[in-house]
Design an enzyme around this catalytic site. Structure first.
Site, short mmCIF file in Angstrom:
data_model
loop_
_atom_site.label_atom_id
_atom_site.label_comp_id
_atom_site.label_asym_id
_atom_site.label_seq_id
_atom_site.Cartn_x
_atom_site.Cartn_y
_atom_site.Cartn_z
N ARG A 112 0.87 -1.17 0.00
CA ARG A 112 0.00 0.00 0.00
C ARG A 112 0.91 1.23 0.00
NH1 ARG A 112 -3.51 -2.73 -1.42
NH2 ARG A 112 -5.55 -3.14 -0.46
N GLU A 117 -3.29 7.96 -4.11
CA GLU A 117 -3.79 7.49 -5.41
C GLU A 117 -5.11 8.17 -5.76
OE1 GLU A 117 -4.02 3.22 -5.09
OE2 GLU A 117 -1.91 3.08 -4.65
N HIS A 134 -1.65 0.85 -9.73
CA HIS A 134 -2.26 -0.08 -8.77
C HIS A 134 -2.99 -1.22 -9.50
CE1 HIS A 134 -4.03 -0.52 -4.46
NE2 HIS A 134 -3.88 -1.70 -5.05
P1 NDP Z 1 -0.88 -11.68 4.75
O1 NDP Z 1 -1.69 -11.26 5.92
O2 NDP Z 1 -0.85 -13.11 4.36
O3 NDP Z 1 0.64 -11.20 4.95
C1 NDP Z 1 0.97 -9.96 5.47
C2 NDP Z 1 2.39 -10.00 6.00
O4 NDP Z 1 2.73 -8.70 6.49
C3 NDP Z 1 2.60 -10.96 7.16
O5 NDP Z 1 3.81 -11.62 6.97
C4 NDP Z 1 2.70 -10.05 8.38
O6 NDP Z 1 3.56 -10.50 9.36
C5 NDP Z 1 3.33 -8.82 7.76
N1 NDP Z 1 3.09 -7.64 8.59
C6 NDP Z 1 1.92 -7.14 9.01
N2 NDP Z 1 2.12 -6.04 9.76
C7 NDP Z 1 3.46 -5.86 9.81
C8 NDP Z 1 4.30 -4.91 10.43
N3 NDP Z 1 3.80 -3.92 11.17
N4 NDP Z 1 5.64 -5.04 10.28
C9 NDP Z 1 6.16 -6.05 9.55
N5 NDP Z 1 5.41 -6.98 8.93
C10 NDP Z 1 4.08 -6.88 9.06
O7 NDP Z 1 -1.40 -10.78 3.56
P2 NDP Z 1 -1.29 -11.03 1.98
O8 NDP Z 1 0.06 -11.54 1.65
O9 NDP Z 1 -2.46 -11.81 1.51
O10 NDP Z 1 -1.48 -9.52 1.44
C11 NDP Z 1 -0.58 -8.52 1.88
C12 NDP Z 1 -1.02 -7.15 1.40
O11 NDP Z 1 -0.72 -6.99 0.02
C13 NDP Z 1 -2.51 -6.81 1.46
O12 NDP Z 1 -2.94 -6.51 2.77
C14 NDP Z 1 -2.58 -5.61 0.54
O13 NDP Z 1 -2.33 -4.42 1.24
C15 NDP Z 1 -1.44 -5.86 -0.46
N6 NDP Z 1 -1.96 -6.16 -1.80
C16 NDP Z 1 -1.68 -5.33 -2.83
C17 NDP Z 1 -2.18 -5.58 -4.10
C18 NDP Z 1 -1.88 -4.67 -5.25
O14 NDP Z 1 -2.69 -4.58 -6.17
N7 NDP Z 1 -0.75 -4.02 -5.28
C19 NDP Z 1 -3.07 -6.71 -4.36
C20 NDP Z 1 -3.26 -7.57 -3.21
C21 NDP Z 1 -2.73 -7.29 -1.98
P3 NDP Z 1 3.17 -11.63 10.45
O15 NDP Z 1 2.89 -12.85 9.64
O16 NDP Z 1 4.39 -11.75 11.26
O17 NDP Z 1 1.97 -11.11 11.15
#
Ligand code: NDP
Length: 312
Positions: free
Chosen positions: A223, A252, A270
């Site tokens: 994001r 955006e 995006h």
């Molecule tokens: P997941 O929940 O599977 O993974 C998110 C990861 O981020 C986890 O490893 C989590 O760590 C980590 N995380 C969360 N908060 C923090 C933090 N404060 N510091 C460090 N690491 C953190 O989500 P997805 O992989 O399914 O999706 C991730 C994101 O990708 C979505 O939320 C969205 O924002 C973005 N996205 C963007 C798209 C685009 O079009 N560009 C399309 C789809 C998604 P932990 O496991 O340790 O909690």
């Protein structure tokens, strides 16, 4: 129904539900006063404002299009007993491909050199300058979740050493860095794929960018809020960061114009998950969650905040 989705989704929803699109701001109060109490389910393409959620006293489920749900207060919904669902997994491969595309395009100047050919510069100026190889690099993944893992799966063919930073260490064969700055120092490429929202706002700040350094490449498919965009633009202008591949931006669809002329920057509007196939799968899952809930009160893919109140 909030936001604009494909016609087929509306048609599918209309076979099972009475669909009321949320009208524009000026007509919203009258609509909510008239229809608010009748609405039990919400399908949204663009989140839901908490005031709108609270104007729907009988709301039971919000089915959101996309895996990220930073534009929905899911804790507030859970407290009210409203289940929020999202679309995890079906988009992992597409978004991972986008991250790899942005990295390769940036390091090999794909877009800049496409322009070099189209503008006739190859004829006039001769061979384009050399670029930096993406082979054998250390690639840091910020957020080793579902999509982060799909990115890691793709990195082997580039001979990459994969490292990662998340909130918690995982049982994976990659080095975990509990400190993001330390990871950035060790990386040639940093790929951001965390959720957005308050918990990750500007975690890629000037210090992280400087740690990545003048040869480093930052890829953001998470994001826009995850990266301090002002610090990013400044670092690129001053040559303190090697390049950036960006699918998402802080405001955006506004993108800092300073980036437009930079050859070491690749920009996308995006579109991480934006293919016919993946958007179809996301749309079906949004509808499936609503259909399942209507049928027996269960849902397929609740967000973690609602796990305790959702029957799956
Ligand atoms: P997941 O929940 O599977 O993974 C998110 C990861 O981020 C986890 O490893 C989590 O760590 C980590 N995380 C969360 N908060 C923090 C933090 N404060 N510091 C460090 N690491 C953190 O989500 P997805 O992989 O399914 O999706 C991730 C994101 O990708 C979505 O939320 C969205 O924002 C973005 N996205 C963007 C798209 C685009 O079009 N560009 C399309 C789809 C998604 P932990 O496991 O340790 O909690």
């Amino acid at each position: 129904l909030i936001g604009n989705g494909p016609a087929w989704m509306r048609e599918r929803l209309e076979t099972e539900f009475t669909v009321h699109p949320l009208p524009p701001e000026a007509e919203r109060a009258a609509f909510l006063a008239d229809k608010g109490a009748a609405i039990t389910a919400c399908c949204t393409f663009s989140g839901i404002a908490t005031e709108v959620m609270d104007a729907l006293p009988n709301l039971k489920i919000i089915s959101s299009y996309g895996v990220g749900y930073d534009s929905i207060d899911a804790d507030h919904a859970a407290k009210r007993g409203v289940i929020v669902t999202h679309t995890p997994n079906v988009l992992n491969d597409e978004v991972a491909d986008t991250a790899i595309l942005l990295w390769l395009a940036t390091s090999r100047k794909l877009v800049a050199y496409d322009r070099y050919v189209r503008e006739g510069r190859w004829l006039k100026e001769g061979a384009a300058p050399l670029t930096t190889s993406p082979e054998g690099r250390t690639v840091g993944i910020l957020g080793l979740g579902r999509i982060g893992q799909a990115i890691a799966d793709r990195l082997g063919v580039f001979g990459a050493t994969v490292v990662y930073h998340s909130r918690t260490e995982k049982d994976v064969p990659y080095t975990f860095y509990p400190d993001l700055v330390e990871m950035a120092k060790a990386c040639d490429v940093l790929i951001c794929i965390t959720p957005g929202g308050a918990g990750t706002k500007h975690i890629v700040n000037a210090e992280v960018i400087d740690a990545l350094g003048p040869q480093g490449i930052l890829v953001n498919v998470a994001r826009g809020s995850v990266v301090d965009e002002t610090a990013l633009v400044k670092a690129l202008q001053e040559g303190r960061l090697g390049g950036a591949g960006l699918d998402v931006f802080e405001f955006e669809p506004k993108v800092p114009e300073a980036l437009f002329a930079m050859e070491n920057v690749t920009l996308q509007p995006h579109v991480g998950s934006a293919t016919h196939e993946t958007r179809r799968a996301m749309g079906e899952l949004v509808c499936d969650n609503l259909s399942q809930y209507l049928k027996d009160g269960r849902v397929l893919t609740p967000v973690p905040e609602c796990a305790a109140i959702a029957k799956v």
